[in-house]
Design a protein around this motif. Structure first.
Motif, PDB file in Angstrom:
ATOM      1  N   MET A  70       1.225  -1.349   0.366  1.00 38.57           N
ATOM      2  CA  MET A  70       0.012   0.451   0.080  1.00 38.57           C
ATOM      3  C   MET A  70       0.650   0.994  -0.037  1.00 38.57           C
ATOM      4  SD  MET A  70      -3.184  -1.005  -0.251  1.00 38.57           S
ATOM      5  CE  MET A  70      -4.225   0.350   0.746  1.00 38.57           C
ATOM      6  N   GLN A  71       0.637   2.226  -1.128  1.00 43.32           N
ATOM      7  CA  GLN A  71       2.122   3.179  -1.616  1.00 43.32           C
ATOM      8  C   GLN A  71       1.164   4.578  -0.679  1.00 43.32           C
ATOM      9  OE1 GLN A  71       2.230   2.224  -5.748  1.00 43.32           O
ATOM     10  NE2 GLN A  71       3.782   3.386  -5.049  1.00 43.32           N
ATOM     11  N   GLU A  72       1.573   5.229   0.134  1.00 43.16           N
ATOM     12  CA  GLU A  72       1.354   6.915   0.522  1.00 43.16           C
ATOM     13  C   GLU A  72       1.022   7.411  -0.395  1.00 43.16           C
ATOM     14  OE1 GLU A  72       2.885   7.738   4.030  1.00 43.16           O
ATOM     15  OE2 GLU A  72       2.208   5.992   5.461  1.00 43.16           O
ATOM     16  N   VAL A  73       2.121   7.241  -1.120  1.00 40.42           N
ATOM     17  CA  VAL A  73       2.206   8.547  -2.299  1.00 40.42           C
ATOM     18  C   VAL A  73       1.403   8.061  -3.468  1.00 40.42           C
ATOM     19  CG1 VAL A  73       5.046   9.018  -1.846  1.00 40.42           C
ATOM     20  CG2 VAL A  73       4.158   6.878  -3.371  1.00 40.42           C
ATOM     21  N   ASP A  74       0.862   7.204  -3.870  1.00 42.99           N
ATOM     22  CA  ASP A  74      -0.311   7.433  -5.302  1.00 42.99           C
ATOM     23  C   ASP A  74      -1.099   6.615  -4.631  1.00 42.99           C
ATOM     24  OD1 ASP A  74      -0.813   6.358  -7.728  1.00 42.99           O
ATOM     25  OD2 ASP A  74       0.693   6.040  -7.982  1.00 42.99           O
ATOM     26  N   GLU A  75      -2.368   7.424  -4.406  1.00 52.11           N
ATOM     27  CA  GLU A  75      -3.842   6.324  -3.499  1.00 52.11           C
ATOM     28  C   GLU A  75      -4.372   5.924  -5.223  1.00 52.11           C
ATOM     29  OE1 GLU A  75      -4.629  10.724  -4.608  1.00 52.11           O
ATOM     30  OE2 GLU A  75      -2.136   9.980  -3.688  1.00 52.11           O
ATOM     31  N   GLY A  76      -4.446   6.166  -6.299  1.00 54.99           N
ATOM     32  CA  GLY A  76      -4.444   5.734  -7.711  1.00 54.99           C
ATOM     33  C   GLY A  76      -3.862   4.331  -8.157  1.00 54.99           C
ATOM     34  N   SER A  77      -3.130   3.617  -7.234  1.00 49.09           N
ATOM     35  CA  SER A  77      -2.863   2.822  -7.670  1.00 49.09           C
ATOM     36  C   SER A  77      -3.682   1.737  -7.845  1.00 49.09           C
ATOM     37  CB  SER A  77      -0.834   2.258  -7.131  1.00 49.09           C
ATOM     38  OG  SER A  77      -1.941   1.939  -5.279  1.00 49.09           O
ATOM     39  N   ALA A  78      -2.903   0.480  -8.358  1.00 52.56           N
ATOM     40  CA  ALA A  78      -4.559  -0.477  -7.951  1.00 52.56           C
ATOM     41  C   ALA A  78      -4.787  -0.974  -6.914  1.00 52.56           C
ATOM     42  CB  ALA A  78      -4.186  -2.179  -8.796  1.00 52.56           C
ATOM     43  N   ALA A  79      -2.993  -0.657  -5.637  1.00 52.10           N
ATOM     44  CA  ALA A  79      -3.629  -2.375  -4.771  1.00 52.10           C
ATOM     45  C   ALA A  79      -4.270  -0.693  -3.499  1.00 52.10           C
ATOM     46  CB  ALA A  79      -1.712  -1.099  -3.664  1.00 52.10           C
ATOM     47  N   ALA A  80      -4.223   0.922  -4.173  1.00 51.19           N
ATOM     48  CA  ALA A  80      -5.346   1.515  -3.311  1.00 51.19           C
ATOM     49  C   ALA A  80      -6.619   1.221  -3.488  1.00 51.19           C
ATOM     50  CB  ALA A  80      -4.631   3.129  -3.552  1.00 51.19           C
ATOM     51  N   ILE A  81      -7.127   1.102  -5.007  1.00 48.28           N
ATOM     52  CA  ILE A  81      -8.218   1.184  -4.984  1.00 48.28           C
ATOM     53  C   ILE A  81      -9.417  -0.768  -5.053  1.00 48.28           C
ATOM     54  CG2 ILE A  81      -9.770   0.411  -7.662  1.00 48.28           C
ATOM     55  CD1 ILE A  81      -7.576   2.593  -8.974  1.00 48.28           C
ATOM     56  N   ALA A  82      -7.997  -1.254  -5.071  1.00 52.79           N
ATOM     57  CA  ALA A  82      -8.612  -3.351  -4.992  1.00 52.79           C
ATOM     58  C   ALA A  82      -9.201  -2.789  -3.128  1.00 52.79           C
ATOM     59  CB  ALA A  82      -7.535  -3.613  -5.383  1.00 52.79           C
ATOM     60  N   PHE A  83      -8.118  -1.785  -2.320  1.00 50.33           N
ATOM     61  CA  PHE A  83      -8.538  -2.267  -1.189  1.00 50.33           C
ATOM     62  C   PHE A  83      -9.859  -1.060  -0.696  1.00 50.33           C
ATOM     63  CE2 PHE A  83      -8.104   0.509   2.653  1.00 50.33           C
ATOM     64  CZ  PHE A  83      -8.180  -0.396   3.792  1.00 50.33           C
ATOM     65  N   CYS A  84     -10.030  -0.002  -1.567  1.00 52.99           N
ATOM     66  CA  CYS A  84     -11.560   0.953  -1.233  1.00 52.99           C
ATOM     67  C   CYS A  84     -12.216   0.205  -2.028  1.00 52.99           C
ATOM     68  CB  CYS A  84     -11.246   2.027  -2.057  1.00 52.99           C
ATOM     69  SG  CYS A  84      -9.620   3.180  -0.811  1.00 52.99           S
ATOM     70  N   GLN A  85     -12.061  -0.658  -3.284  1.00 52.90           N
ATOM     71  CA  GLN A  85     -14.056  -1.028  -4.099  1.00 52.90           C
ATOM     72  C   GLN A  85     -13.665  -2.594  -3.805  1.00 52.90           C
ATOM     73  OE1 GLN A  85     -13.221   0.662  -7.988  1.00 52.90           O
ATOM     74  NE2 GLN A  85     -13.268   2.501  -7.209  1.00 52.90           N
ATOM     75  N   GLY A  86     -12.501  -2.611  -3.541  1.00 57.32           N
ATOM     76  CA  GLY A  86     -13.345  -5.083  -2.698  1.00 57.32           C
ATOM     77  C   GLY A  86     -12.469  -5.411  -4.146  1.00 57.32           C
ATOM     78  N   ASP A  87     -11.916  -4.767  -5.037  1.00 54.16           N
ATOM     79  CA  ASP A  87     -11.097  -5.539  -6.369  1.00 54.16           C
ATOM     80  C   ASP A  87     -10.438  -4.434  -7.324  1.00 54.16           C
ATOM     81  OD1 ASP A  87     -10.520  -7.554  -7.533  1.00 54.16           O
ATOM     82  OD2 ASP A  87     -12.473  -8.482  -7.747  1.00 54.16           O
ATOM     83  N   PHE A  88     -10.066  -5.268  -8.707  1.00 56.32           N
ATOM     84  CA  PHE A  88      -9.771  -4.165  -9.158  1.00 56.32           C
ATOM     85  C   PHE A  88      -9.248  -4.480 -10.856  1.00 56.32           C
ATOM     86  CE2 PHE A  88      -5.997  -2.421 -12.135  1.00 56.32           C
ATOM     87  CZ  PHE A  88      -6.036  -1.020 -12.351  1.00 56.32           C
ATOM     88  N   GLU A  89     -10.080  -3.950 -12.058  1.00 53.96           N
ATOM     89  CA  GLU A  89     -10.830  -4.467 -13.301  1.00 53.96           C
ATOM     90  C   GLU A  89     -10.599  -6.363 -12.695  1.00 53.96           C
ATOM     91  OE1 GLU A  89      -7.765  -2.957 -15.766  1.00 53.96           O
ATOM     92  OE2 GLU A  89      -7.812  -1.011 -14.943  1.00 53.96           O
ATOM     93  N   ALA A  90     -11.537  -6.826 -12.402  1.00 52.10           N
ATOM     94  CA  ALA A  90     -12.007  -7.398 -12.026  1.00 52.10           C
ATOM     95  C   ALA A  90     -12.259  -8.767 -13.542  1.00 52.10           C
ATOM     96  CB  ALA A  90     -12.934  -8.310 -10.985  1.00 52.10           C
ATOM     97  N   GLU A  91     -13.178  -8.152 -13.849  1.00 54.82           N
ATOM     98  CA  GLU A  91     -13.468  -8.802 -15.483  1.00 54.82           C
ATOM     99  C   GLU A  91     -12.276  -9.348 -16.069  1.00 54.82           C
ATOM    100  OE1 GLU A  91     -16.555 -10.421 -15.867  1.00 54.82           O
ATOM    101  OE2 GLU A  91     -16.890  -9.777 -14.444  1.00 54.82           O
ATOM    102  N   GLU A  92     -11.221  -7.604 -16.049  1.00 47.07           N
ATOM    103  CA  GLU A  92     -10.470  -7.691 -17.158  1.00 47.07           C
ATOM    104  C   GLU A  92      -9.085  -9.251 -16.630  1.00 47.07           C
ATOM    105  OE1 GLU A  92     -11.695  -5.514 -16.289  1.00 47.07           O
ATOM    106  OE2 GLU A  92     -11.680  -4.069 -17.807  1.00 47.07           O
TER     107      GLU A  92
END
Length: 205
Positions: A70-92
């Motif tokens: 989890m990066q403090e400097v990049d809140e738009g990373s895949a890790a940050a989005i997965a943490f907040c939305q529960g997943d990242f580009e799941a279908e892809e």
């Protein structure tokens, strides 16, 4: 984090991703255990298995087995989005994972911090295949390398720190200071402070 993102429903602002002090705050009794339970309940059924809180930072554990910093400097990373939305580009991810099961080589052009490369690396490791992760942005490339080590797939994933194009040469990339993972040849975030870098270009063949 606990109050602002209980339902893992949206990307967070930078201040909500300050996870490094979270463990110390919990140990000091400053975090409500009930809030922690609500976070765990929100993660249930999502692509997130849990979060390891370490002195050096937080590690996001995915149901797939992939682990991300989890990066403090990049809140738009895949890790940050997965943490907040529960997943990242799941279908892809599902489609590419299915395709990778019938292949021995996967090329990830613009690998960023490694979301797809790491998932494909899990599949191709079983088939003794290889992933070629191509990432020209130094910040993202450093996170990609850290993730390869963290997930123990260095024998599967080969990182190229360049861009891909129709002919060898150089190209300019615009890297937002707050979103290194959103780097592009286009000014996608003209309102944000950014850095212009030049990176080598090679061809896939």
């Amino acid at each position: 984090v606990l109050k602002e993102c209980p339902g893992l429903s949206k990307p967070t602002a930078p201040e909500r991703l300050r996870l490094r002090p979270l463990r110390a705050a919990f140990e000091r009794g400053e975090i409500d255990r009930g809030a922690l339970r609500r976070i765990a309940e929100a993660m249930a059924g999502s692509g997130v298995a849990g979060v390891d809180l370490r002195p050096e930072g937080a590690i996001l554990n995915l149901v797939s087995g992939v682990r991300l910093r989890m990066q403090e400097v990049d809140e738009g990373s895949a890790a940050a989005i997965a943490f907040c939305q529960g997943d990242f580009e799941a279908e892809e991810t599902k489609i590419l994972t299915t395709l990778a099961m019938r292949r021995r080589v996967f090329v990830d052009i613009g690998a960023n911090i490694g979301w797809f490369s790491l998932h494909m690396g899990q599949v191709l490791r079983k088939a003794e295949g290889h992933v070629y992760a191509i990432e020209p942005v130094p910040q993202s490339g450093a996170e990609l390398a850290a993730h390869v080590t963290l997930n123990g797939v260095s024998e599967v994933i080969c990182i190229w720190t360049c861009a891909m194009g129709a002919a060898p040469g150089e190209m300019e990339l615009i890297v937002p200071n707050a979103f290194p993972s959103a780097a592009s040849a286009l000014a996608l975030h003209p309102d944000l402070p950014s850095e212009v870098i030049r990176r080598p270009v090679t061809t896939l063949d």
